[in-house]
Design an enzyme around this catalytic site. Sequence first.
Site, short mmCIF file in Angstrom:
data_model
loop_
_atom_site.label_atom_id
_atom_site.label_comp_id
_atom_site.label_asym_id
_atom_site.label_seq_id
_atom_site.Cartn_x
_atom_site.Cartn_y
_atom_site.Cartn_z
CG HIS A 1 -1.95 1.07 1.22
ND1 HIS A 1 -3.18 0.91 1.81
CD2 HIS A 1 -1.95 2.33 0.73
CE1 HIS A 1 -3.90 2.02 1.67
NE2 HIS A 1 -3.15 2.90 1.02
CG HIS B 1 -7.82 -2.65 8.75
ND1 HIS B 1 -6.89 -1.86 8.11
CD2 HIS B 1 -7.93 -2.13 9.99
CE1 HIS B 1 -6.49 -0.90 8.90
NE2 HIS B 1 -7.10 -1.04 10.07
CD GLU C 1 -4.39 -3.09 0.62
OE1 GLU C 1 -4.96 -4.14 0.95
OE2 GLU C 1 -3.93 -2.27 1.45
#
Length: 243
Positions: A45, A192, A72
């Site tokens: 990410h 997450h 991401e």
Amino acid sequence: MSDCKLSVNINKIATLRNARGGDNPNVVEAAIRIQQFGAQGITVHPRPDERHIKYADVRELRPVVNTEFNIEGYPNEEFIALVLEVRPEQVTLVPDPPEALTSNTGWDCVTHQAYLQQVIARFKAAGIRTSIFLNAEVVQVYAARQTGTDRIELYTEPYAAHYAEDRVAAIAPFVAAARAAQEVGLALNAGHDLSLENLAYFAQQVPGLKEVSIGHALIADALYLGLEETVRRYRAALAVETV
């Protein structure tokens, strides 16, 4: 049995490297070993301030990720250009502003539907599978379907936060969202705050789960267990009988 794949987010390895400068630990070597140890994907990410994964890292990782590369991020023009250059197997769109410490909510696909349609069309024209980071809300699943995305990734922090006190209540909205995804033909990812404590139950209860992306908890566990054993345990947690 669950056929859900494990994608390991290596941002925290880059955070450790950046704390000291230099190139130790090396994120490319980490990705190679994590795949050798059994992970079925690598997630990164990159953020505009490059506080963990750098754009250069993403380019260097592409040749060594031979499982599935998932990038991401918030789809500003710089991010879009990077993804179109690197051509990962999957891009996951996250609605983080640049100053966000970590991802903390999913897209409002009702409000941002036209914008997401435009961005997703660019990735799909390049042959890149798309996923939208989404709260576990049935109305958002239905709206996500209208964007043209291939998958959704359910934001699982609320599940993790309430797992210990009442896991049945905590999982309920995720089961409902997963069933809605099946109804409208969207494949399902999740991520997450998933951990060895809560992962097996999630994988067992949520129908149609294709992939989980796990970083912080997995890298933290590796400090105690070692990276190879940690990847093995997370894979084992996913290898559960689904209900």
